[in-house]
Design an enzyme around this catalytic site. Structure first.
Site, PDB file in Angstrom:
ATOM      1  N   ASP A 285       0.958  -1.252   0.012  1.00 56.51           N
ATOM      2  CA  ASP A 285      -0.023  -0.080  -0.091  1.00 56.51           C
ATOM      3  C   ASP A 285       0.782   1.131   0.084  1.00 56.51           C
ATOM      4  OD1 ASP A 285      -1.974   1.872  -0.024  1.00 56.51           O
ATOM      5  OD2 ASP A 285      -3.228   0.822   1.697  1.00 56.51           O
TER       6      ASP A 285
HETATM    7  C1  NOJ Z   1      -3.882   4.053   0.174  1.00 56.73           C
HETATM    8  C2  NOJ Z   1      -5.126   3.100   0.097  1.00 56.73           C
HETATM    9  O1  NOJ Z   1      -5.134   2.327   1.261  1.00 56.73           O
HETATM   10  C3  NOJ Z   1      -5.099   2.186  -0.922  1.00 56.73           C
HETATM   11  O2  NOJ Z   1      -6.470   1.399  -0.957  1.00 56.73           O
HETATM   12  C4  NOJ Z   1      -4.815   3.167  -2.232  1.00 56.73           C
HETATM   13  O3  NOJ Z   1      -5.229   2.307  -3.489  1.00 56.73           O
HETATM   14  C5  NOJ Z   1      -3.570   3.783  -2.105  1.00 56.73           C
HETATM   15  N1  NOJ Z   1      -3.579   4.771  -1.161  1.00 56.73           N
HETATM   16  C6  NOJ Z   1      -3.451   4.444  -3.454  1.00 56.73           C
HETATM   17  O4  NOJ Z   1      -4.245   5.679  -3.682  1.00 56.73           O
END
Ligand code: NOJ
Length: 872
Positions: A285
């Protein structure tokens, strides 16, 4: 030495499988001080499954010829705001591989234009409609492809609604692993049929937003999950997504059993890659990477957006540091080759080598031109938005989902459907537009007007929005609107009907809305903006009140649900761009409601297990033991014998259905408790292990450097010698380069393929016996035998399958077939480390009905199959 310590030593030395740490009795109640995630090394290489053989063959040919710089490029993001997408890798242009664009969201292309804003997962789950699940996936994939997004960051199957207040539950499909699994895998199949790579997320245990993330100043919480609960609840939809062929998986922010997901070797190497046979690549993530060598060894394949501990400083845990750790021999060459091969093989597997578009949009701006690398401050500029319209006719699917999800909780005296000539008084800002304008809040981080989705990265801009107010105004000949949350001074006539709109919002932690930091901390499980008071006030003046709720999840309805004038209640979930006409289709009876609750609605919040509340703490790491084990949502309510206000699966129609002629057929006999032995693993690509020439990561003399952009290059690579650091590098305890024996529960994508043998099939005929056309949802729940057969307690009933009928006209019938697999009847045996069924299905009972409170058919294996009447 404590027993726990002894156990850990035994585990480390390989004497015991991980899960015994979770011996049945002990593990079912994991204590904070016992949470431990044992090491699992080395990372299993991808490429051993025939379904991916061609893609790996192509990848092998390319990776064999790559320089170290090209390899590192594909593993590491170029940095935050260093390109048009949420994240992008470096490229390997000599082989036609561009910077790969990874971008949100699971419901539409985020921060873009001319895209569709589909309803999110929870709404899709409420449709219980497999065709719509798949079709939305196809259309999401088409939009990703049309915008040049290589990896679309969805679907979400974690969180799994463990915490009713959890901020991002609405991004997934509901509070049940099979519903999540079916929704997720159909979405993946749809998306990837277009060539877009799906990214199944967040692996795993990310059940609360607050304190999810570790950084230089804080440590994210640890979700402490025992082995059986992990397998039977949280891993279940991920296994199904891997089986569906997902090209990538995103690791969650939090720790699991005190080891950070992005470098948890048991989760990545052990469970995802070995047991589930995952052949694609594993990505962090955003900014969730906490270590360079440690994450590489633990099986991570891609770092996003590439930055190190503090973003935008131009440094990375990987990039040039990965080049260095390969050259000095700390990260084995085999590991880097596997990372890159997985990424390139996934690209081939989806056919992205065949005319896949480059990004033609920028998530950084809506302007036509602008900086190409906004994170660089001084950046070359150019055309960044080409405004490509990717919507096609996707509004049709978006509308059908929003409509077919609408869930009728209550309908006294046939108050619904309404007539367009009824005198309607409409209350609540949730019926109207955002008073500050469409998309006026970044990532939908506000609750203003009709609630179409939650907030955060799981959103997209609305290309347009038809509000309930507009749709009702267009269709009704007699409507008055009071778009306010304070009950106005009105004197209704006895024939006037009040329609009261209320909502409840939540989202991702980086935005706080009305004092709710993602999770519903201050809103509790009540309607926002005093919505409950609005209903009560209307109910005091009108004799017929219809309540329409847009919500991210369960709400407590008790202050008004039993008031005599509250005649009808609809949950319209989160409808996306098609909020208006999807609702009027149902309100005015063009369609009967056919949605069902994808979660339970309790009488009071204290009816949930005490362990599923939100956790907050100022110092130290929050430990979040999943002590309720398997018993979340309806599994808990059944187990604790607590009657909910509306059970899981509940949903009324304007018509009525009868179930008849149930037949149970054995398809594949379950003559053994465990599945037959798995096939041995196929071979994986084999590359020379010699270290590359350091000159491969020397700065190219022709390169014009972008400030803070993440490159694979080093200043003086030839000064790096192998083994100088290896000897002193503190490898994680349990680190080994000798492959582990293949886990017995594995064998193909998702696990041992025999787990998906269809064991039984239940057929039942459903007849529309009412006066309206409508669609029924046959939900199949499995009741496993008592603990003497399987050796453990099991939830009283578990959803494992569902089928939705077509639109049945009055008198019309349809026979549906519900297939149940070996896995659907299995428990995870923590000692044997395999899935175990009651032999021959002895003692298994199947229940089929329109919801847990409305079961119509009972079929006992080896016994009778009968229509029952258990409406409660
Ligand atoms: C954090 C989020 O938890 C995730 O779901 C997302 O895809 C990423 N940021 C990228 O924006």
């Amino acid at each position: 030495m404590s027993t726990t310590r002894l156990l850990h030593l035994a585990l480390l030395s390989g004497l015991l499988p991980w899960s015994w740490a979770s011996s049945p009795a002990e593990t079912l109640h994991p204590r904070d001080d016992e949470a431990f995630s044992p090491p699992y090394y080395p990372a299993p290489a991808g490429g051993w499954l025939s379904d991916w053989a061609d893609a790996y063959e192509k990848a092998y040919r390319v990776v064999s010829n790559m320089t170290l710089a090209e390899k590192v490029n594909l593993t590491t993001g170029t940095g935050m705001f260093m390109g048009p997408c949420a994240g992008q890798t470096g490229s390997a242009l000599r082989f036609g591989i561009p910077n790969l664009c990874l971008h949100d969201s699971p419901l539409g292309i985020r921060n873009s234009d001319h895209n569709t804003a589909f309803p999110p997962g929870v709404t899709v789950g409420a449709t219980f409609d497999k065709d719509l699940m798949y079709q939305r996936g196809v259309e999401l994939g088409e939009e990703a492809r049309g915008k040049g997004v290589n990896v679309l960051l969805g679907p979400v199957v974690g969180p799994t609604f463990r915490k009713p207040r959890g901020g991002r539950n609405w991004e997934g499909f509901g509070a049940d692993p099979s519903l999540q699994a079916i929704g997720g895998s159909l979405t993946i199949k749809g998306m990837q049929s277009t060539g877009a790579i799906a990214c199944l997320k967040h692996f795993i245990g990310n059940e609360q937003e607050m304190h999810r993330e570790s950084s230089v100043i804080t440590q994210g919480y640890s979700s402490n999950i025992d082995d059986r609960t992990l397998h039977e609840i949280y891993l279940w939809p991920f296994a199904e997504g891997v089986r569906a062929g997902t090209g990538s998986v995103m690791m969650a922010y939090n720790d699991v059993n005190r080891s950070t997901c992005s470098q948890n070797s048991l989760l990545i190497n052990g469970i995802l890659k070995d047991e589930l046979g995952f052949q694609g690549f594993v990505v962090t993530d955003w900014l969730a990477q906490l270590g360079g060598v440690s994450s590489a060894l633990a099986g991570l394949d891609m770092s996003m957006p590439g930055d190190g501990a503090i973003p935008l400083l131009g440094d990375s845990y990987w990039g040039s540091e990965l080049s260095r750790s390969v050259l000095n021999g700390t990260v084995p060459m085999e590991r880097l080759n596997d990372m890159v091969t997985r990424i390139v093989a996934t690209w081939y597997q989806m056919g992205q080598d065949q005319d896949y578009p480059l990004p033609n949009f920028s998530s950084n701006t809506l302007d036509e031109t602008g900086p190409l690398y906004p994170g660089a401050l001084i950046s070359p500029t150019g055309v960044v938005n080409q405004y490509v319209n990717v919507q096609g006719d996707h509004n049709i699917t978006a509308h059908a989902i929003a409509r077919d999800a609408i869930t009728l909780l209550k309908n006294n005296n046939h108050t619904l459907p309404l007539s367009t000539s009824d005198s309607l008084h409409i209350f609540g800002t949730d019926a109207g537009p955002n008073s500050n304008g469409l998309n006026s809040c970044t990532d939908q981080g506000c609750d203003n007007g009709v609630l179409t989705m939650g907030w955060g990265s799981g959103t997209s801009r609305l290309p347009y929005l038809v509000t309930p107010q507009e749709a009702i105004a267009n269709l009704s000949s007699n409507a008055q609107f009071y778009i306010t949350d304070t009950f106005p001074s009105v004197t209704p006539n006895s024939s006037d009907i009040a329609l009261v709109f209320i909502n409840a919002d939540s989202g991702e932690n980086y935005i706080t809305v009305e004092s709710n930091p993602g999770d519903r901390t201050t809103a509790d499980l009540y309607a926002w903006h005093n919505g409950d008071d609005l209903v009560t006030a209307a109910a005091a003046k009108y004799s017929r009140v219809v309540v329409i709720i847009h919500t991210v999840g369960p709400l407590i309805l008790e202050s008004w649900i039993d008031l005599p004038s509250v005649q009808a209640v609809l949950i319209a979930h989160l409808p996306g761009q098609e909020a208006g006409y999807s609702l009027t289709d149902v309100l005015f009876g063009t369609y009967s409601p056919s949605g069902h609750l994808p979660y339970t609605i309790p009488y009071q919040e204290s009816d949930y297990p005490s362990s599923v509340g939100l956790l907050d703490q100022v110092f130290g790491q929050i430990q979040d033991p999943f002590t309720e084990t398997l018993y979340i949502d309806y599994r808990h309510f059944l187990n604790a014998n607590i009657t909910p206000r509306y059970p899981f699966g509940h949903g009324l129609s304007y018509t009525t259905f009868t179930y008849s002629a149930p037949v149970l057929t054995t398809i594949t006999p379950l003559d053994t408790a465990y599945p037959p032995a798995r096939a041995t693993k196929g071979s994986t690509p084999s590359y020379p292990t010699t270290l590359p020439n350091p000159s491969e990561v020397a700065w190219p003399s022709t390169l014009t450097r972008i400030w803070r952009y993440l490159y694979p290059y080093l200043d003086d690579p030839s000064s790096i010698t192998s083994n100088s650091t290896t000897a002193s590098y503190p490898y994680p305890s349990g680190y080994s380069t000798t492959p582990k024996p293949a886990p017995r529960a594995g064998g193909a994508q998702g696990g041992n393929p025999a787990l998906w043998d269809i064991a039984f099939s239940v057929q039942v005929t459903i007849t529309n016996t009412g006066n309206y056309s409508g669609r029924a949802v046959a939900q199949l729940y499995v009741e496993l035998p008592s603990s003497d057969v399987l050796g453990v307690d099991t939830p009283a009933k578990q959803l494992r399958q569902f089928e939705k009928t077509g639109t049945l006209t009055p008198g019309e019938s349809q026979t549906v077939e519900l297939n149940v697999t070996r896995k659907d009847l299995s428990i995870w045996d923590v000692v044997v480390q395999d899935w175990k069924v009651p032999v021959d299905g002895d003692g298994v009972t199947f229940w089929v009905g329109e919801g847990l409170g409305d079961l119509r058919v009972e079929c006992a294996v080896g016994g009778t199959c009968a229509v029952v009447d258990s409406v409660s």
